[in-house]
Scaffold this motif. Structure first.
Motif, PDB file in Angstrom:
ATOM      1  N   THR A   1     -46.042  16.120   9.549  1.00  0.00           N
ATOM      2  CA  THR A   1     -44.919  15.588   9.159  1.00  0.00           C
ATOM      3  C   THR A   1     -43.843  15.382  10.732  1.00  0.00           C
ATOM      4  OG1 THR A   1     -45.315  16.980   7.196  1.00  0.00           O
ATOM      5  CG2 THR A   1     -42.980  16.815   7.754  1.00  0.00           C
ATOM      6  N   PRO A   2     -43.247  14.662  11.096  1.00  0.00           N
ATOM      7  CA  PRO A   2     -42.322  14.823  12.015  1.00  0.00           C
ATOM      8  C   PRO A   2     -41.307  15.141  12.424  1.00  0.00           C
ATOM      9  CG  PRO A   2     -42.446  12.242  11.051  1.00  0.00           C
ATOM     10  CD  PRO A   2     -43.192  13.266  10.345  1.00  0.00           C
ATOM     11  N   ARG A   3     -41.305  16.220  13.805  1.00  0.00           N
ATOM     12  CA  ARG A   3     -40.151  16.981  13.660  1.00  0.00           C
ATOM     13  C   ARG A   3     -39.283  16.703  14.307  1.00  0.00           C
ATOM     14  NH1 ARG A   3     -42.873  18.979  19.216  1.00  0.00           N
ATOM     15  NH2 ARG A   3     -44.414  18.757  18.371  1.00  0.00           N
ATOM     16  N   TYR A   4     -37.598  17.164  14.075  1.00  0.00           N
ATOM     17  CA  TYR A   4     -36.805  16.568  13.906  1.00  0.00           C
ATOM     18  C   TYR A   4     -36.543  16.514  14.973  1.00  0.00           C
ATOM     19  CZ  TYR A   4     -35.578  17.811   8.432  1.00  0.00           C
ATOM     20  OH  TYR A   4     -35.872  17.270   7.738  1.00  0.00           O
TER      21      TYR A   4
ATOM     22  N   THR B   1     -33.957  17.990  17.728  1.00  0.00           N
ATOM     23  CA  THR B   1     -33.130  18.588  18.149  1.00  0.00           C
ATOM     24  C   THR B   1     -31.909  17.813  19.437  1.00  0.00           C
ATOM     25  OG1 THR B   1     -33.465  19.605  19.927  1.00  0.00           O
ATOM     26  CG2 THR B   1     -34.426  20.954  17.651  1.00  0.00           C
ATOM     27  N   LEU B   2     -30.628  18.888  18.354  1.00  0.00           N
ATOM     28  CA  LEU B   2     -30.034  18.166  20.203  1.00  0.00           C
ATOM     29  C   LEU B   2     -30.235  18.125  21.137  1.00  0.00           C
ATOM     30  CD1 LEU B   2     -26.063  18.652  18.302  1.00  0.00           C
ATOM     31  CD2 LEU B   2     -27.139  16.647  19.075  1.00  0.00           C
ATOM     32  N   PRO B   3     -30.170  19.268  21.993  1.00  0.00           N
ATOM     33  CA  PRO B   3     -30.704  19.635  23.181  1.00  0.00           C
ATOM     34  C   PRO B   3     -31.362  18.830  23.862  1.00  0.00           C
ATOM     35  CG  PRO B   3     -30.738  21.872  22.733  1.00  0.00           C
ATOM     36  CD  PRO B   3     -30.768  20.770  20.990  1.00  0.00           C
TER      37      PRO B   3
ATOM     38  N   ILE C   1     -32.389  15.733  22.731  1.00  0.00           N
ATOM     39  CA  ILE C   1     -31.521  14.702  23.119  1.00  0.00           C
ATOM     40  C   ILE C   1     -30.888  14.320  24.091  1.00  0.00           C
ATOM     41  CG2 ILE C   1     -29.597  12.703  21.437  1.00  0.00           C
ATOM     42  CD1 ILE C   1     -30.881  13.832  19.064  1.00  0.00           C
TER      43      ILE C   1
ATOM     44  N   LYS D   1     -32.133  11.698  27.871  1.00  0.00           N
ATOM     45  CA  LYS D   1     -31.355  10.962  28.478  1.00  0.00           C
ATOM     46  C   LYS D   1     -31.289  10.842  29.367  1.00  0.00           C
ATOM     47  CE  LYS D   1     -27.466  10.950  25.364  1.00  0.00           C
ATOM     48  NZ  LYS D   1     -25.943  10.564  24.747  1.00  0.00           N
TER      49      LYS D   1
ATOM     50  N   GLU E   1     -28.554  27.905  19.615  1.00  0.00           N
ATOM     51  CA  GLU E   1     -28.404  27.646  20.501  1.00  0.00           C
ATOM     52  C   GLU E   1     -27.109  27.186  20.863  1.00  0.00           C
ATOM     53  OE1 GLU E   1     -32.168  25.565  21.888  1.00  0.00           O
ATOM     54  OE2 GLU E   1     -31.309  25.168  23.221  1.00  0.00           O
TER      55      GLU E   1
ATOM     56  N   TYR F   1     -23.576  12.057  18.966  1.00  0.00           N
ATOM     57  CA  TYR F   1     -24.752  12.313  18.377  1.00  0.00           C
ATOM     58  C   TYR F   1     -24.622  12.015  16.647  1.00  0.00           C
ATOM     59  CZ  TYR F   1     -25.625  14.632  22.773  1.00  0.00           C
ATOM     60  OH  TYR F   1     -26.015  14.501  24.349  1.00  0.00           O
TER      61      TYR F   1
ATOM     62  N   PHE G   1     -26.303  14.291  12.782  1.00  0.00           N
ATOM     63  CA  PHE G   1     -26.246  15.755  12.987  1.00  0.00           C
ATOM     64  C   PHE G   1     -24.855  16.256  12.138  1.00  0.00           C
ATOM     65  CE2 PHE G   1     -29.324  16.938  15.256  1.00  0.00           C
ATOM     66  CZ  PHE G   1     -29.534  16.208  16.658  1.00  0.00           C
TER      67      PHE G   1
ATOM     68  N   MET H   1     -31.422  22.445  10.159  1.00  0.00           N
ATOM     69  CA  MET H   1     -32.255  20.971   9.260  1.00  0.00           C
ATOM     70  C   MET H   1     -33.341  21.855   8.899  1.00  0.00           C
ATOM     71  SD  MET H   1     -30.732  17.625  11.391  1.00  0.00           S
ATOM     72  CE  MET H   1     -31.495  16.622  10.518  1.00  0.00           C
ATOM     73  N   GLY H   2     -34.576  21.151   7.648  1.00  0.00           N
ATOM     74  CA  GLY H   2     -35.952  22.090   7.503  1.00  0.00           C
ATOM     75  C   GLY H   2     -35.642  22.968   6.348  1.00  0.00           C
TER      76      GLY H   2
ATOM     77  N   LYS I   1     -39.184  24.980   5.947  1.00  0.00           N
ATOM     78  CA  LYS I   1     -40.450  23.877   6.080  1.00  0.00           C
ATOM     79  C   LYS I   1     -40.855  24.156   7.718  1.00  0.00           C
ATOM     80  CE  LYS I   1     -38.048  20.481   4.254  1.00  0.00           C
ATOM     81  NZ  LYS I   1     -37.317  19.747   3.648  1.00  0.00           N
TER      82      LYS I   1
ATOM     83  N   THR J   1     -40.691  22.131   9.598  1.00  0.00           N
ATOM     84  CA  THR J   1     -40.755  21.416  10.652  1.00  0.00           C
ATOM     85  C   THR J   1     -39.149  21.847  10.785  1.00  0.00           C
ATOM     86  OG1 THR J   1     -39.460  20.458   8.873  1.00  0.00           O
ATOM     87  CG2 THR J   1     -40.777  19.022   9.861  1.00  0.00           C
TER      88      THR J   1
ATOM     89  N   GLN K   1     -35.332  23.820  12.344  1.00  0.00           N
ATOM     90  CA  GLN K   1     -34.512  23.415  13.359  1.00  0.00           C
ATOM     91  C   GLN K   1     -33.456  24.440  12.813  1.00  0.00           C
ATOM     92  OE1 GLN K   1     -35.587  22.678  16.368  1.00  0.00           O
ATOM     93  NE2 GLN K   1     -37.048  21.044  15.877  1.00  0.00           N
TER      94      GLN K   1
ATOM     95  N   MET L   1     -27.070  23.647  15.821  1.00  0.00           N
ATOM     96  CA  MET L   1     -26.802  23.857  17.625  1.00  0.00           C
ATOM     97  C   MET L   1     -25.227  24.878  16.661  1.00  0.00           C
ATOM     98  SD  MET L   1     -28.111  22.064  20.221  1.00  0.00           S
ATOM     99  CE  MET L   1     -26.977  23.397  21.080  1.00  0.00           C
TER     100      MET L   1
ATOM    101  N   GLU M   1     -33.160  13.270   2.561  1.00  0.00           N
ATOM    102  CA  GLU M   1     -34.387  13.988   2.477  1.00  0.00           C
ATOM    103  C   GLU M   1     -34.265  15.048   1.197  1.00  0.00           C
ATOM    104  OE1 GLU M   1     -37.103  14.753   4.082  1.00  0.00           O
ATOM    105  OE2 GLU M   1     -37.030  15.716   2.549  1.00  0.00           O
TER     106      GLU M   1
ATOM    107  N   GLU N   1     -28.176  17.927   5.132  1.00  0.00           N
ATOM    108  CA  GLU N   1     -28.739  17.318   5.916  1.00  0.00           C
ATOM    109  C   GLU N   1     -28.058  16.029   6.954  1.00  0.00           C
ATOM    110  OE1 GLU N   1     -33.147  18.851   6.475  1.00  0.00           O
ATOM    111  OE2 GLU N   1     -32.713  17.297   7.045  1.00  0.00           O
TER     112      GLU N   1
END
Lengths: 221, 580
Positions: free
Chosen positions: A154-157, A159-161, A163, A167, B41, B167, B170, B190-191, B199, B201, B203, B206, B494, B570
C-alpha cells in the motif's frame, strides 16, 4: 496528473527496497508532455532520489513498444540493477511495457508481483507472482524486470515536508532523439466505443416467462 | 443499534453506536482518533491561505506581486483539499473580468481561459409549457462565459510561477490558536481506518503556522464557520444570518449546429413554485460545451422537494429540451452558494487573520456573480497583509482590510443590490416587482433595508403539511438518475476512513428527520449520501455514504435540527471538476 496506481505501488516497493538497505538510489522515470513533471514530483515526494523526464510532443503517440525502447536506452546509461514498473496503465490497460523491455534487454522478468525480496548478496531477487492457479514463486538473477500488482504493497502518502523537499530534487530532461530512439506509431487506434448502455429491465409476469426469456433472448442456457 | 464503549488505550477514545450500515462517531471524539498525542511537525510561513479558489489565489498572487515590486520576501502557502487546484471549483459562470484585470492587466495576452464574450443575454419566465421572454435584468456586455474551474487552474499556475507554494490534496481541518489569536492551521491526519485505528499508511497532520492566516474556503467554509462563531463576527458587524442556495450543474457537449458561443439564458418560474426562490441558467462556452443548471434557495418549505429532481424536470421543458437533445453530459456537480448579500456580511477580520471570498459572502445575488467580488476581497486582504507584514510590527493586524472593504466597489455593489433577494421572501411576483423597482429605479438608494426571513434550516415545514412530489422518471437521454450523474462528477474518497459527516446526536435522524421531515436529507443531497434503509428489523435507519460526498455543504446548512456537521475528509477526496 495523478500517478498510475500500479506505478505508485512500484515506486513504493522501490523505496522499501532502499530502506531495507538493498539499494542505494531510487530513480523515477516518466515519459510524455509537461504533466509528467507533476507525476515525477509525486514520486520524489514519496522519497525517490531523482527524476528522469523523457519529453515527447504528445503522450498519445507513446505506445508500449516505444516506451520499452526508451527504457532500454535509459537503462544502458543509468545501469540500474532492478527495473520496477506497474503491471499496466489504467488508461490503455496494455500490460506490455514491462515484458517488452525485458525482452529488448534480454533480462529476466517477473510480472504481477505480489511480493519482492532481494537476496542478501544482492545478486538475485525472489518474486511471488499472482497467477490464475495461485501463487508462483520464482527467483531471478539481477539485473531483472519486475512489474507490480495490486497486492504488492500500500503506497505511502506523500507528506507536506517531503513534497516541499521534492521541489529541490533534480529532474533531468531528455528527448528521444538524444537517446537515439525513433518513436514510431506502430499502432493505430481505429475506434473507441463506450460499452453498450444498460437497457431498462423488463418485468416478467411468471417464472415460465422468465425461463423463456433466459433461454431464447439472453441465451443463458 | 449496539452501544460500545471502547477501552482506554485503544485507538478511538469515544463511545460509538454501531449500526449494521456503518459506524457513526460521536462528533467530538473525531479529534482523538490516534492514541496518545503525537507531536505534530510544523512549518512557518508569513501568510497561510486555506483554499485555492479565486479569492485565495488572487490574494496569494497579489502578495507575491507586491513582493516583486517592493523587493521584499514573504513566504506564502496555500492549502487546498481538492486533489488538484480547480477540482472543487464549480460555478455558472458569466464572469465580470474587473478583478482579473486588476490582478493581471494583460490577462488576455497571458492566455487566461477567458475567451467567449457574452453574445446574447436572455431571460424567460417559464410555465410548464411556455417560455415568456422578459427584459433581461442583467447587463452582461463586457462579460465572458467561462469555466471557473479552468480559470482557477490557470490562476494556480500563475501563482506557482510567482513562487506561491500550493499544496493540493491537504485538508485544513483545524484552526490553531495561541491565546485567542489565530496562528495558523493544521491539516488532517491521514491513514486512519473507518474504525478509528491507524493504518500502516498513517501520517500525522501538519501544522502550517502563519503570521497571518486567510480563510478562503468558499461558501460555508468549515474553519470559517468556526471562526465566525468563536469571534462572534456576525454580531460584531450587526449582520443577519447567512442564507444559501444549492446549485446543481451539468456541462453538456452539444451538436455543432446548436452551439451559440456566448449565449446566456436565465429562467425563473417553472419548475419551482411561487414560494420557492430559484432559477436556472444556461451558458454556451467554447468547444461546443454548454453549462446548464438550476439554483434552488435553501429556505424552501416542502421537505419533499428534491433540487436534483427539479433540475432534471427543468431540462424537459419544451423550450429547454431541444437545446440539449443530441448532446451528451460531460460533467456533473453541485455546490451551495451565499444569498445573504449585504445584510449577512460578517466582520471579516479576526485576531491573526481574515475571511476572504465566499467564506465571508460577497455574492451579488441579482447579478448572480460572486467570483469578481471574491477576487477583489482577496486583493484587498493581500494589500493590507503586505503593508502590515512589511512594517514588521508583531502581531500583524488586518483591521484596515475591513475598512478597505467598506470603501471598495464590493460594498457599493452589494449595498445597491441588498433589497432584491429579501423581497422574494414575500413570493415570486412581489419579488419580481421589487426587483424591477430596485433595479431600474431606486438602485438601493432608498433608506430601507429588507431583512431576511428565518434561517434556511428553520424554514422547512413538517412533512405532514405537504404531499410527496411525483417526479418523472429519468429518460436516460436528457434526464438521468442521480447515481449516473454522480459518476460524472469524478467524486471519490478513500473508503477506509471515518465518515466526515458527523451527527451531534446519532439518534436524531430517525427520531426527528424521518418522522417530522420525511427524511429530507435523502432528497436534497445531490450525491445520495443520506439514505434511509430498512435494517434487520425492517426499521428505517439512516445510512451515510460519505464516499459520495460532493462537498456542497447543503446538509450542514439545511438540516432542521442542525444535527449534521460537515467536516473535512482526508485530503484529495471529493469531486474532480475540470470544466465546471
Amino acid at each position: 496528473m495523478s500517478m498510475n496506481p500500479f506505478c505508485e505501488i512500484a515506486v513504493e516497493e522501490a523505496l522499501r527496497i532502499k530502506e531495507a538497505g538493498r539499494a542505494s538510489e531510487v530513480v523515477v522515470v516518466s515519459m510524455g508532455g509537461e504533466q509528467c513533471v507533476e507525476t515525477i514530483r509525486t514520486g520524489l515526494a514519496m522519497g525517490a532520489d531523482r527524476g528522469l523526464h523523457v519529453i515527447t510532443q504528445d503522450s498519445s503517440s507513446l505506445f508500449p513498444l516505444a516506451v520499452a525502447k526508451l527504457l532500454q536506452a535509459l537503462v544502458s546509461s543509468e545501469q540500474p540493477r532492478l527495473l520496477l514498473l506497474g503491471k499496466q496503465a489504467i488508461d490503455d490497460d496494455c500490460n506490455q511495457t514491462g515484458q517488452m523491455v525485458a525482452g529488448l534487454l534480454g533480462w529476466p522478468q517477473a510480472t504481477f508481483a505480489s511480493k519482492v525480496s532481494i537476496s542478501d548478496d544482492k545478486e538475485s531477487v525472489c518474486v511471488e507472482r499472482e497467477v490464475d492457479g495461485g501463487i508462483e514463486t520464482i527467483q531471478l538473477q539481477l539485473p531483472a524486470v519486475v512489474t507490480a500488482d495490486l497486492r504488492l504493497n500500500t503506497p505511502r502518502y506523500a507528506t507536506l515536508p517531503n513534497i516541499m523537499k521534492a521541489k529541490k530534487k533534480s529532474i533531468q530532461r531528455v528527448t528521444p532523439e538524444e537517446l537515439n530512439v525513433v518513436i514510431g506509431s506502430d499502432l493505430e487506434v481505429l475506434e473507441v466505443t463506450e460499452p453498450p448502455k444498460r437497457k431498462a429491465g423488463v418485468m416478467v409476469a411468471s417464472v415460465d416467462e422468465l425461463l423463456d426469456k433466459l433461454k431464447n433472448e439472453a441465451r443463458v442456457f | 443499534m449496539a452501544r460500545v464503549l471502547l477501552r482506554r488505550g485503544s485507538n478511538a477514545l469515544a463511545a460509538r453506536s454501531i449500526s449494521g450500515a456503518g459506524a457513526r462517531l460521536e462528533w467530538r471524539a473525531r479529534r482523538f482518533c490516534s492514541d496518545g498525542v503525537q507531536e505534530r511537525e510544523s512549518m512557518d510561513y508569513d501568510v497561510v491561505i486555506v483554499g485555492a479558489g479565486p479569492a485565495g489565489l488572487a490574494a496569494a498572487i497579489r502578495l507575491k506581486q507586491l513582493c516583486d515590486r517592493e523587493k521584499r520576501e514573504l513566504s506564502v502557502c496555500v492549502v487546498e483539499k481538492g486533489a488538484e487546484v480547480g477540482s472543487h471549483i464549480l460555478s455558472g459562470n458569466v464572469f465580470e473580468p474587473r478583478s482579473l484585470t486588476e490582478l493581471f492587466p494583460d490577462w488576455k495576452k497571458q492566455g487566461a481561459p477567458v475567451e467567449i464574450p457574452v453574445s446574447e443575454d436572455k431571460f424567460w419566465l417559464l410555465s410548464s409549457k411556455h417560455a415568456i421572454p422578459l427584459p433581461s435584468p442583467f447587463r452582461n456586455h463586457g462579460n465572458y462565459v467561462i469555466s471557473l474551474s479552468q480559470l482557477v487552474r490557470w490562476l494556480g499556475t500563475k501563482a506557482e510561477e510567482l513562487g506561491v507554494e500550493i499544496y493540493p490534496g491537504f485538508s485544513a481541518s483545524e484552526v490553531l490558536y495561541d491565546d485567542n489569536r489565530v496562528v495558523g492551521i493544521a491539516t488532517n491526519d491521514m491513514g486512519i481506518a473507518k474504525n478509528g485505528c491507524k493504518k500502516s499508511t498513517f501520517q500525522k497532520g501538519m501544522e502550517l503556522r502563519g503570521r497571518l492566516t486567510l480563510l478562503a474556503e468558499g461558501c460555508r467554509g468549515y474553519l470559517s464557520e468556526e471562526v465566525i462563531r468563536k469571534y462572534q463576527l456576525r454580531k460584531q458587524s450587526g449582520a443577519q444570518h447567512q442564507t444559501y442556495a444549492l446549485g446543481i450543474k451539468e456541462v453538456w457537449e452539444v451538436e455543432e449546429s446548436k452551439h451559440r458561443p456566448g449565449f446566456v439564458l436565465h429562467t425563473v418560474g417553472w419548475p419551482l413554485n411561487t414560494k420557492t426562490y430559484g432559477g436556472s441558467f444556461l451558458y454556451h462556452m467554447a468547444n461546443r460545451q454548454v453549462a446548464v443548471g438550476l439554483v434552488v434557495a435553501l429556505d424552501y418549505q416542502n421537505p419533499y422537494l428534491s433540487p436534483y429532481e427539479e433540475y432534471q424536470r427543468f431540462k424537459q421543458h419544451p423550450s429547454i429540451r431541444p437545446m440539449l437533445e443530441g448532446g451528451k453530459v460531460v460533467q456533473y456537480g453541485a455546490r451551495t452558494l451565499n444569498e445573504g448579500g449585504f445584510q449577512s456580511i460578517p466582520k471579516t477580520v479576526f485576531p491573526g487573520g481574515a475571511l476572504i471570498g465566499c467564506s465571508a459572502g460577497f455574492v451579488n445575488v441579482p447579478k448572480i456573480k460572486g467570483a469578481h467580488t471574491a477576487m477583489k476581497s482577496g486583493l484587498l486582504a493581500a494589500e493590507t497583509a503586505f503593508e502590515q507584514l512589511s512594517k514588521g510590527s508583531e502581531p500583524a493586524k488586518l483591521d484596515s482590510y475591513w475598512e478597505r472593504l467598506q470603501n471598495s466597489w464590493i460594498w457599493d455593489e452589494l449595498n445597491a443590490a441588498r433589497n432584491i433577494r429579501p423581497a422574494f421572501h414575500y413570493g415570486l411576483l412581489p419579488g419580481l416587482a421589487v426587483s424591477a423597482f430596485e433595479h431600474y429605479i431606486s438602485k438601493g438608494k432608498l433608506p430601507y433595508t429588507l431583512k431576511h426571513g428565518r434561517p434556511d434550516h428553520l424554514s422547512t415545514e413538517v412533512s405532514k403539511k405537504h404531499k410527496p412530489i411525483d417526479y418523472p422518471k429519468p429518460d436516460g437521454v436528457i434526464s438521468f438518475d442521480l447515481l449516473t450523474s454522480l459518476y460524472r462528477s469524478n467524486t471519490n474518497h478513500e473508503h477506509d476512513q471515518p465518515s466526515h459527516l458527523l451527527l451531534r446526536d446519532p439518534s436524531i435522524p430517525e427520531k426527528v428527520n424521518l418522522i417530522d421531515y420525511a427524511g429530507l436529507e435523502s432528497r436534497y443531497c445531490p450525491a445520495r449520501v443520506y439514505e434511509y434503509i430498512p435494517d434487520e428489523n425492517e426499521k428505517l435507519t439512516l445510512q451515510i455514504n460519505a464516499q459520495n460526498c460532493l462537498h456542497c455543504k447543503a446538509c450542514d446548512i439545511k438540516d432542521p435540527p442542525q444535527n449534521i456537521k460537515w467536516t473535512t475528509p482526508e485530503g484529495a477526496g471529493g469531486p474532480g471538476y475540470s470544466i465546471m
